[in-house]
Motif scaffolding. Structure first.
Motif, PDB file in Angstrom:
ATOM      1  N   ARG A  34       0.855  -1.190   0.000  1.00 17.30           N
ATOM      2  CA  ARG A  34       0.000   0.000   0.000  1.00 17.30           C
ATOM      3  C   ARG A  34       0.886   1.234   0.000  1.00 17.30           C
ATOM      4  N   CYS A  35       0.666   2.132  -0.956  1.00 17.64           N
ATOM      5  CA  CYS A  35       1.504   3.329  -1.027  1.00 17.64           C
ATOM      6  C   CYS A  35       0.655   4.552  -1.351  1.00 17.64           C
ATOM      7  N   LYS A  60      -2.854  10.145  -3.129  1.00 19.69           N
ATOM      8  CA  LYS A  60      -3.859   9.131  -3.425  1.00 19.69           C
ATOM      9  C   LYS A  60      -3.302   7.745  -3.103  1.00 19.69           C
ATOM     10  N   GLU A  61      -4.040   7.010  -2.300  1.00 19.66           N
ATOM     11  CA  GLU A  61      -3.592   5.675  -1.908  1.00 19.66           C
ATOM     12  C   GLU A  61      -3.860   4.676  -3.021  1.00 19.66           C
ATOM     13  N   ARG A  62      -2.897   3.787  -3.234  1.00 25.81           N
ATOM     14  CA  ARG A  62      -3.100   2.715  -4.202  1.00 25.81           C
ATOM     15  C   ARG A  62      -2.472   1.433  -3.676  1.00 25.81           C
ATOM     16  N   ILE A  63      -3.041   0.319  -4.088  1.00 23.21           N
ATOM     17  CA  ILE A  63      -2.563  -1.000  -3.695  1.00 23.21           C
ATOM     18  C   ILE A  63      -1.844  -1.620  -4.887  1.00 23.21           C
ATOM     19  N   VAL A  64      -0.591  -2.035  -4.669  1.00 19.25           N
ATOM     20  CA  VAL A  64       0.243  -2.529  -5.763  1.00 19.25           C
ATOM     21  C   VAL A  64       0.596  -3.998  -5.523  1.00 19.25           C
ATOM     22  N   PRO A  65       0.283  -4.881  -6.471  1.00 19.96           N
ATOM     23  CA  PRO A  65       0.697  -6.285  -6.336  1.00 19.96           C
ATOM     24  C   PRO A  65       2.199  -6.422  -6.564  1.00 19.96           C
TER      25      PRO A  65
END
Length: 238
Positions: A166-167, A173-178
């Motif tokens: 999670r960054c 803006k928060e984003r979830i990265v695989p």
């Protein structure tokens, strides 16, 4: 007109959620622009015309500024005058119909898959620094994170079991990265055997630490990249 500049920078800091580096770039662009206006004898933004701004850009071009730099300067000046009009600090916006210089579309130099694998193989695993550097390189390669996003990560932002990070990106803006399995494996080794040896203060939540136990900086990451990329591919990428 420095007061106008400070008001604008305060506005984009509070309202736009821009990064520190972006705000500093705006500040440098506007310092350059306002110095030009001062030398030309302008004391109010309402005295500025589209022709005056065009003359400023022409002077920069004569000084050898690249199209990309000119385009950024135009964007800064345009945003500045738009802000002044919106906040009632000026009755006109001379930059409203300002043309943006065309920038050449160039493909960046990138490492091939084989070069990346060679780069990752050269990083050791005997010290805490080795484990940290390997985790950083693997994570950057696997996720496409920006350096600013990487250094902002905290330990709690990494879900090793799910393979997710999670960054906070641009504009907070928060984003979830695989993240791939190799990067997760390197992160596990770093967290299990490396990070606690760097965390000398035992007060840091940051994922990546420097040798003093403090949060790793952008400059620190670039030194790491230069160390390994420069060692393997000095002519093409450094």
């Amino acid at each position: 007109m420095q007061d106008y500049k400070e008001s604008f920078l305060n506005y984009i800091t509070a309202e736009k959620g821009l990064s520190v580096n972006t705000i500093q770039s705006y500040g440098r662009d506007l310092d350059r622009y306002l110095k030009h206006l001062e030398l030309k004898g302008f004391q109010s933004p309402e005295e500025v015309t589209r022709q005056v701004i065009a003359g400023f850009l022409a002077d920069l071009e004569k000084c050898g500024y690249a199209p990309n730099s000119l385009a950024r300067q135009v964007a800064s000046v345009r945003s500045f005058h738009k802000f002044l009009l919106r906040d009632g600090l000026s009755a006109v916006n001379p930059a409203q119909h300002l043309d943006t210089p065309r920038t050449p579309r160039m493909l960046p130099d990138v490492l091939s898959v084989q070069q990346v694998e060679r780069l990752l193989d050269v990083v050791g695993s005997s010290t805490a620094i080795d484990l940290r550097d390997k985790a950083i390189l693997e994570l950057l390669y696997a996720s496409g994170l920006r350096v600013s996003e990487l250094i902002s990560l905290e330990v709690s932002d990494v879900d090793l079991q799910a393979g997710l990070v999670r960054c906070l990106g641009k504009g907070s803006k928060e984003r979830i990265v695989p993240v791939g399995s190799k990067a997760i494996a390197s992160l596990k080794k770093y967290l299990a055997h490396g990070r606690h040896r760097l965390d000398k203060k035992s007060l840091q939540f940051s994922l990546f630490l420097n040798t003093r136990g403090s949060k790793l900086t952008r400059q620190g990451v670039w030194k790491i990249l230069k160390k390994y990329v420069g060692f393997n591919f000095p002519e093409q990428f450094i």
